[in-house]
Design a protein around this motif. Structure first.
Motif, short mmCIF file in Angstrom:
data_model
loop_
_atom_site.label_atom_id
_atom_site.label_comp_id
_atom_site.label_asym_id
_atom_site.label_seq_id
_atom_site.Cartn_x
_atom_site.Cartn_y
_atom_site.Cartn_z
N THR A 137 0.86 -1.18 0.00
CA THR A 137 0.00 0.00 0.00
C THR A 137 0.89 1.23 0.00
O THR A 137 2.07 1.17 0.36
N ILE A 138 0.32 2.34 -0.39
CA ILE A 138 1.09 3.59 -0.43
C ILE A 138 1.57 3.94 0.97
O ILE A 138 2.72 4.36 1.15
N HIS A 139 0.70 3.75 1.96
CA HIS A 139 1.12 4.04 3.34
C HIS A 139 2.34 3.22 3.73
O HIS A 139 3.28 3.74 4.34
N ALA A 140 2.36 1.95 3.37
CA ALA A 140 3.48 1.07 3.73
C ALA A 140 4.75 1.42 2.96
O ALA A 140 5.85 1.06 3.38
N SER A 141 4.61 2.15 1.84
CA SER A 141 5.78 2.44 1.00
C SER A 141 6.60 3.62 1.48
O SER A 141 7.68 3.87 0.94
N LYS A 142 6.13 4.32 2.49
CA LYS A 142 6.89 5.48 2.99
C LYS A 142 8.29 5.04 3.37
O LYS A 142 8.48 4.07 4.08
N GLY A 143 9.28 5.76 2.84
CA GLY A 143 10.67 5.43 3.11
C GLY A 143 11.25 4.41 2.14
O GLY A 143 12.45 4.16 2.15
N GLN A 144 10.43 3.82 1.28
CA GLN A 144 10.89 2.84 0.30
C GLN A 144 11.11 3.53 -1.04
O GLN A 144 10.54 4.58 -1.30
N GLN A 145 11.93 2.91 -1.89
CA GLN A 145 12.10 3.40 -3.25
C GLN A 145 12.33 2.22 -4.18
O GLN A 145 12.76 1.16 -3.76
N ALA A 146 12.01 2.43 -5.43
CA ALA A 146 12.26 1.45 -6.48
C ALA A 146 12.56 2.21 -7.76
O ALA A 146 12.18 3.38 -7.90
N ASP A 147 13.26 1.58 -8.67
CA ASP A 147 13.55 2.25 -9.94
C ASP A 147 12.26 2.57 -10.68
O ASP A 147 12.11 3.66 -11.23
N TYR A 148 11.34 1.62 -10.68
CA TYR A 148 10.09 1.79 -11.40
C TYR A 148 8.91 1.50 -10.48
O TYR A 148 8.93 0.53 -9.73
N VAL A 149 7.88 2.34 -10.58
CA VAL A 149 6.69 2.20 -9.73
C VAL A 149 5.46 2.24 -10.62
O VAL A 149 5.37 3.04 -11.56
N ILE A 150 4.51 1.36 -10.31
CA ILE A 150 3.22 1.36 -10.98
C ILE A 150 2.18 1.65 -9.90
O ILE A 150 2.07 0.91 -8.93
N LEU A 151 1.46 2.75 -10.07
CA LEU A 151 0.43 3.14 -9.12
C LEU A 151 -0.92 2.66 -9.64
O LEU A 151 -1.36 3.06 -10.72
#
Length: 121
Positions: A30-44
């Motif tokens: 979830t977007i909330h869980a992604s705080k502080g995370q990164q990836a080269d490519y993201v699909i929303l």
């Protein structure tokens, strides 16, 4: 990284994709869980209007509404911040997936800002 507002938007084919392309590092959260995370490519995922859409129409129960600070005057302010979190998880590129029949108001606003839109032919 695949991101969505809600857990239930996790694609059913995630496990099949991981088996088919084992070298692909494919994560869903979830977007909330992604705080502080990164990836080269993201699909929303899930940028559509409606009861289960993003921005969410109703976010809090009656009890939560009484306990939380009053909403800001700017429409969907907290949901906009959450969208910003999602967009900034990508180091290289982000794709926004939406229902053409009922796109999120955010999709229209991205268009107004000049964000490039690609369409599947």
């Amino acid at each position: 990284m695949l991101l969505a507002r809600y857990h239930y938007l996790r694609p059913e084919l995630m496990e099949k994709a991981k088996t088919r392309w084992p070298k692909l590092n494919l994560d869903f959260m979830t977007i909330h869980a992604s705080k502080g995370q990164q990836a080269d490519y993201v699909i929303l995922l899930g940028l559509q209007q409606g009861k289960e859409g993003f921005p969410a129409e109703a976010r809090e129960s009656i009890i939560e509404q009484g306990l939380l600070p009053q909403p800001e005057a700017f429409p969907d302010a907290e949901e906009r911040r959450l969208a910003y979190v999602a967009l900034t998880r990508a180091r290289q590129q982000v794709w926004l997936m939406f229902d053409k029949a009922q796109p999120s108001v955010f999709v229209g606003q991205f268009r107004e800002l000049g964000v490039p839109m690609l369409r599947k032919a």
